[in-house]
Design an enzyme around this catalytic site. Structure first.
Site, mmCIF file in Angstrom:
data_model
loop_
_atom_site.group_PDB
_atom_site.id
_atom_site.type_symbol
_atom_site.label_atom_id
_atom_site.label_comp_id
_atom_site.label_asym_id
_atom_site.label_seq_id
_atom_site.Cartn_x
_atom_site.Cartn_y
_atom_site.Cartn_z
ATOM 1 N N LYS A 25 0.886 -1.168 0.000
ATOM 2 C CA LYS A 25 0.000 0.000 0.000
ATOM 3 C C LYS A 25 0.918 1.211 0.000
ATOM 4 O O LYS A 25 1.577 1.517 0.997
ATOM 5 C CB LYS A 25 -0.907 0.007 1.238
ATOM 6 C CG LYS A 25 -1.766 1.255 1.317
ATOM 7 C CD LYS A 25 -2.512 1.378 2.634
ATOM 8 C CE LYS A 25 -3.048 2.799 2.778
ATOM 9 N NZ LYS A 25 -3.711 3.008 4.067
ATOM 10 N N GLY A 79 -7.988 9.314 9.347
ATOM 11 C CA GLY A 79 -8.325 9.380 10.767
ATOM 12 C C GLY A 79 -9.438 10.340 11.116
ATOM 13 O O GLY A 79 -9.775 10.488 12.289
#
Lengths: 66, 253
Positions: B95, B156
């Site tokens: 990733k 987040g």
């Protein structure tokens, strides 16, 4: 011989394998990788890769992360 | 419900990040509840603490591991981190994250594209974390990325999918799978991403920082599945005015 290990100056070791053993207490810990001067040292070459004064070594492992 | 990336069948369109769990002991019940297709880890300098526990727990769950390059701020850092991850974890999947600053955590498009090109040429299966820009997504596909992972909202933040039209545009602009990455806060966000046409959803802190991570893991699993089924079912067109569902004939007047 002085090297930089994970960003901090430390006493060197004859080979990458010796350094890993001294740093982590095991000669071939699972899930660990090593870079020497920005190039990965394959695990099979740890025992024959010599270290030289001023080398920059990174020893990394997997941690929790997104 | 499975999907295929780079020829590999993955067990679920829910991918799970492991960052932020208060205790490593929660990882196995979370993985069991989520049943993820991939699970991400980061690569960091070793300390005196012995490596181990984390990878053992993931291996016991039988989930393929996806190392990330989180925190890298240049192509050079990200490429070296990916190569170290491949050596440490024995996977060529990565990733790819190259962020532009530590406040927004937004991808640096220029460094990202450069790193993607280098890693694809080096044999990696590259899944880049990217902006919700369909042009950049296509450029990433053009250099050989196996999927693209646009953000729904900042990392987040838990704000969900802030620009659904942009996510739909990314889906329309590439032929590789689109994985919504970042922004998911709860199950409805994951369902919505799948309804918009995403092939998978990656969630980390939505689960790991929930009051009950195991329950949220299960909720996201159900949300992703619900969204995928709804996408296939074909939603009704939106209308600006009402349209009765009961018969208008035979009314008692």
């Amino acid at each position: 011989m002085r090297i930089i290990l994970n960003g901090a100056p430390v006493e060197g070791a004859p080979t990458v394998a010796d350094l890993v053993e001294h740093h982590l207490g095991r000669r071939e810990p699972a899930g660990v990788a090593v870079a020497l001067n920005d190039a990965v040292v394959p695990r099979g070459e740890w025992g024959t890769q010599p270290l030289r004064d001023g080398d920059v070594v990174e020893v990394v492992t997997a941690v929790q992360g997104g | 419900m499975s999907l295929t990336i780079a020829g590999q069948d993955l067990a679920s369109p829910l991918f799970l990040g492991t960052g932020g769990l208060p205790h490593l002991s929660l990882l196995e019940p979370v993985l069991e509840a989520a049943g993820p297709g991939l699970v991400t880890v980061s690569v960091r300098r070793t300390s005196a603490v012995q490596p181990g526990g984390l990878l053992d727990a993931i291996a016991r769950a039988g989930v393929p591991v996806l190392p990330n390059t989180a925190g890298c701020m240049s192509a050079r850092e990200a490429v070296l981190t990916a190569r170290l991850a491949r050596e440490a974890l024995g996977t060529s999947w990565v990733k790819l994250e190259v962020i532009g600053d530590e406040t927004s955590l937004m991808p640096d498009a220029v460094e990202l594209l450069e790193a993607a090109e280098i890693l694809v040429a080096d044999g990696f299966v590259v899944l880049p974390y990217t902006t919700d820009d369909p042009v950049l997504a296509r450029r990433l596909e053009d250099v050989g990325c196996a999927a693209v992972m646009p953000l729904g909202a900042p990392i987040g933040s838990g704000l969900g999918v802030l620009n659904p039209h942009a996510i739909e545009a990314v889906v329309a602009s590439v032929s590789v799978p689109v994985v919504l990455d970042a922004g998911v806060g709860t199950a409805s966000d994951a369902a919505y991403a799948m309804e918009l046409g995403c092939s998978a959803v990656l969630a980390a802190t939505a689960v790991t920082r929930a009051d009950d991570p195991v329950a949220m893991a299960r909720a996201l699993r159900l949300g992703v599945d619900a969204g995928l089924i709804a996408r296939g079912a074909g939603r009704i067109p939106r209308r600006a005015t009402a349209r009765a569902s009961s018969p208008t004939a035979g009314m008692i007047r």
